[in-house]
Write a protein that holds these residues in place. Structure first.
Motif, PDB file in Angstrom:
ATOM      1  N   ALA C  52      33.882  49.298  48.052  1.00 13.83           N
ATOM      2  CA  ALA C  52      35.324  49.514  48.023  1.00 13.83           C
ATOM      3  C   ALA C  52      35.742  50.304  46.767  1.00 13.83           C
ATOM      4  O   ALA C  52      36.917  50.648  46.615  1.00 13.83           O
ATOM      5  CB  ALA C  52      36.049  48.174  48.063  1.00 13.83           C
ATOM      6  N   GLY C  53      34.809  50.544  45.878  1.00 13.38           N
ATOM      7  CA  GLY C  53      35.127  51.283  44.665  1.00 13.38           C
ATOM      8  C   GLY C  53      36.031  50.494  43.738  1.00 13.38           C
ATOM      9  O   GLY C  53      36.946  51.015  43.112  1.00 13.38           O
ATOM     10  N   VAL C  54      35.721  49.224  43.625  1.00 14.93           N
ATOM     11  CA  VAL C  54      36.618  48.280  42.960  1.00 14.93           C
ATOM     12  C   VAL C  54      35.773  47.396  42.053  1.00 14.93           C
ATOM     13  O   VAL C  54      34.599  47.190  42.310  1.00 14.93           O
ATOM     14  CB  VAL C  54      37.319  47.471  44.076  1.00 14.93           C
ATOM     15  N   ALA C  55      36.330  46.913  40.971  1.00 21.06           N
ATOM     16  CA  ALA C  55      35.581  46.003  40.111  1.00 21.06           C
ATOM     17  C   ALA C  55      35.488  44.631  40.755  1.00 21.06           C
ATOM     18  O   ALA C  55      36.371  44.219  41.504  1.00 21.06           O
ATOM     19  CB  ALA C  55      36.245  45.885  38.751  1.00 21.06           C
ATOM     20  N   ARG C  56      34.410  43.941  40.446  1.00 19.64           N
ATOM     21  CA  ARG C  56      34.180  42.651  41.090  1.00 19.64           C
ATOM     22  C   ARG C  56      35.316  41.664  40.863  1.00 19.64           C
ATOM     23  O   ARG C  56      35.768  41.014  41.821  1.00 19.64           O
ATOM     24  CB  ARG C  56      32.854  42.076  40.601  1.00 19.64           C
ATOM     25  N   PRO C  57      35.802  41.521  39.653  1.00 23.52           N
ATOM     26  CA  PRO C  57      36.895  40.556  39.450  1.00 23.52           C
ATOM     27  C   PRO C  57      38.124  40.863  40.294  1.00 23.52           C
ATOM     28  O   PRO C  57      38.917  39.967  40.581  1.00 23.52           O
ATOM     29  CB  PRO C  57      37.193  40.689  37.956  1.00 23.52           C
ATOM     30  N   THR C  58      38.301  42.103  40.680  1.00 21.77           N
ATOM     31  CA  THR C  58      39.441  42.438  41.535  1.00 21.77           C
ATOM     32  C   THR C  58      39.324  41.745  42.898  1.00 21.77           C
ATOM     33  O   THR C  58      40.328  41.352  43.492  1.00 21.77           O
ATOM     34  CB  THR C  58      39.528  43.965  41.713  1.00 21.77           C
ATOM     35  N   VAL C  59      38.113  41.598  43.362  1.00 20.69           N
ATOM     36  CA  VAL C  59      37.920  40.855  44.603  1.00 20.69           C
ATOM     37  C   VAL C  59      38.222  39.381  44.371  1.00 20.69           C
ATOM     38  O   VAL C  59      38.989  38.760  45.119  1.00 20.69           O
ATOM     39  CB  VAL C  59      36.489  41.030  45.139  1.00 20.69           C
ATOM     40  N   TYR C  60      37.653  38.830  43.297  1.00 26.07           N
ATOM     41  CA  TYR C  60      37.826  37.399  43.043  1.00 26.07           C
ATOM     42  C   TYR C  60      39.291  37.053  42.777  1.00 26.07           C
ATOM     43  O   TYR C  60      39.719  35.927  43.022  1.00 26.07           O
ATOM     44  CB  TYR C  60      36.969  36.967  41.855  1.00 26.07           C
ATOM     45  N   ARG C  61      40.009  38.001  42.263  1.00 32.03           N
ATOM     46  CA  ARG C  61      41.414  37.732  41.979  1.00 32.03           C
ATOM     47  C   ARG C  61      42.177  37.414  43.261  1.00 32.03           C
ATOM     48  O   ARG C  61      43.181  36.722  43.236  1.00 32.03           O
ATOM     49  CB  ARG C  61      42.009  38.966  41.284  1.00 32.03           C
ATOM     50  N   ARG C  62      41.690  37.912  44.383  1.00 33.34           N
ATOM     51  CA  ARG C  62      42.431  37.752  45.642  1.00 33.34           C
ATOM     52  C   ARG C  62      41.804  36.768  46.596  1.00 33.34           C
ATOM     53  O   ARG C  62      42.507  36.092  47.343  1.00 33.34           O
ATOM     54  CB  ARG C  62      42.524  39.109  46.339  1.00 33.34           C
ATOM     55  N   TRP C  63      40.482  36.701  46.616  1.00 33.73           N
ATOM     56  CA  TRP C  63      39.814  35.759  47.524  1.00 33.73           C
ATOM     57  C   TRP C  63      38.833  34.927  46.721  1.00 33.73           C
ATOM     58  O   TRP C  63      37.946  35.479  46.056  1.00 33.73           O
ATOM     59  CB  TRP C  63      39.071  36.513  48.626  1.00 33.73           C
TER      60      TRP C  63
END
Lengths: 206, 206, 206, 206
Positions: C52-63
């Motif tokens: 997704a071209g996104v940092a890992r914490p950005t995922v954890y922030r939402r799910w």
DNA sequence: TTATAAACGAGACGGTACGTCCTGTCTTTTA
DNA sequence: TAAAAGACAGGACGTACCGTCTCGTTTATAA
């Protein structure tokens, strides 16, 4: 020095969370301690990490192999170059030789050098690092003492200083290498006096 | 030598199937070869057994550890002590020193010595074996050359032969140890000539 | 839906940098794609973030977990509930059953359901969410078709619609579950016709 | 069956030290237990080995992956196929269906099947093994009951036995799959009675 | 001749450490 | 104040060897 990602120029800091300096120090200390306790062969990254209270990947993030870690630790934890110069260059020489030989044949440093030399062909970079950062400054201090003695007329001006240092350092180191026993001060003194006498009367030709 | 079950007196042979001499030789050869190829650290009993075409327990039946195997192999596979003595003792000295240093700093022997010294405190027995069976006879040949030179009046009779040998062997070995590079013949010659000159004019006092 | 920090009322916007809606969509798409490519077990948040071209914490922030992300992605990316109702309820039933079974046994959705059921005891909330937001509306469409058929007299009025749906959906799903092969349309048709016939002549008693 | 090196014919024994049957049993038991306790996703080979009192490589020596281990364990630890046949085939059917569904949706077996189906495309061999060694014999027992009922005239001779079994097993399994809840006996009975009635009066056409 | 003893290969055993990957969290700079 | 970047502690991965063991087989000597 950070081997994998070398410290950027201090102005433009690296992004992200910076490395933990405490962790780095703890790892280096644990490495030197374990090196003295169990030797190089038995030393494991696992044990270093455990003793340093650090996760194993934290070690691997900084040092790619046991050998790199050990060399780095030894260089950075080595006692500083002594520079107590008196007006008795022969005594200074004996003092510096004794210190360097004692350090080189001590558990951590000696074991690192031995391990490195044993695999030298694969690790030219590390060998150079050890030569440049550990041996060279110590040898320079010794050479300085001899140069002064030459300057003051105590030693023959034609003396080959590098050869002289190889003799004075090599003989005690060789004994250690072939017997495993630490070098006693009596024999170190005998070596220094013999080589000094040689260099005084002249026959160590360039 | 069979370390675990020492060869019985030939008269009353042990019962059962005797050990396979070919296997023994194959293991020693594989050990020396691998030592040269991959170094001591990377050497594994597993690989030795595989290359020798032998099962792993066959190795363990004879040598209890990698270090014992390596030391044994190195001693038994070492080139024999040279004894070509001419009437030019200085040339003999240079020749013998060059040979011994070259052998000691060669891949298999050097690596074995380094590995052993690195763990010397744990392996006094092996260190003694290496000293007695490998170094002592070679050093004796060197000492003999010097003694003859003293006898013929070429060297000062007060010379300390052991100290002289430590100097002449130690300097080249030290260079190898601290640089990893094999010793070149030019510097070996320089060392021998310097020490010879020292011993001729006298200052290497006992 | 933003599970952790629910979307604030649009009037009083939250302070600071707002969340990137594109990032959210990219994560969901990457999740569904990877789910189809490598399966649930092999799927890693790391890989989702990378694709997704996104940092890992950005995922954890939402799910908060992989399972939540997957369930959410599957529900939001699922094809909409079909509602093409004709005047041939049996054909409508076959059509809807085929679509739902095909979707449920397709790579992303099926894998999510299987993963969820496998850990059902720990994730009652997610199971309810899947039941409410994905299955319930689709089942309702099917029930509506059957109710109409009852109303028009094509089916026995005493029929137990829930049981009928379990039969007509369960049989193809069971084949998929026990063979891993996607359901072919012939057998789906056979099931629908058999159950329809049952419900017509009456024996599926409430 | 030993997956990696299949049991040779009993006459020609495999060479070398034979595998420890106790270890094998302990591993299988630990696997099934842990599967029930923590689920498939959380199950680790590490934990299996620890609980079985076995070294980790001992597990890997026999089963190349977690999935293979789990499938093998489930098949070999499954309760044996029941064969208590009475003279009431409808009761026999209900009994066998209840047992099989209960087993399939129980913690260990169900979780294994779900995990396998989720990755079915990669593991056709395992899927076949599960189909052949677990499902097929159980399904055969069910088919036998139905064939007898046909033979005795209780069921319509034109009935499609495979379809009937898919219905009677699929409906309860589907409920479990979509709700996560174990199947209650009341609804299992309802399904069996409905399908039985269908097959009695005839409309389940081949 | 026939035991008997010990070597042999093969290969499994319980272990330890390897070096890697991913987890979920935290810290820092940048926007 | 979110996002990216990236380090952190931790845990499991699958592999390589370790040194030991149990086998079935082979080979010599001793009875």
């Amino acid at each position: 020095m950070t081997p994998i990602l070398p410290e950027a120029v201090p102005v433009a800091r690296r992004r992200g969370r910076p490395r933990d300096a405490q962790a780095e120090q703890a790892i280096l200390t644990a490495t030197v301690d374990l090196l003295g306790e169990v030797g190089f062969a038995t030393l494991s990254i696992e044990a270093v990490a455990a003793r340093a209270g650090v996760a194993r990947p934290t070690v691997y993030r900084r040092w790619p192999s046991k050998l790199e870690l050990v060399i780095d630790a030894v260089i950075r934890m080595a006692p500083p170059v002594s520079s107590d110069i008196t007006d008795d260059p022969r005594a200074d020489l004996l003092h510096l030789v004794s210190r360097l030989v004692a350090d080189m044949t001590s558990a951590p440093v000696g074991r690192a050098i031995l391990a490195l030399t044993g695999e030298a062909d694969k690790h030219a970079d590390l060998a150079r690092r050890l030569a440049d950062d550990y041996l060279a400054p110590r040898r320079a201090a010794l050479a300085e003492v001899l140069r002064r003695a030459v300057g003051s007329g105590e030693l023959n001006p034609d003396v080959d200083i590098d050869l002289m240092l190889d003799l004075v350092l090599g003989a005690p180191t060789y004994r250690w290498l072939t017997t495993g026993r630490p070098v006693d001060s009596r024999s170190a003194r005998a070596v220094v006096e013999a080589v000094w006498e040689m260099a005084r009367v002249g026959p160590i030709a360039r």
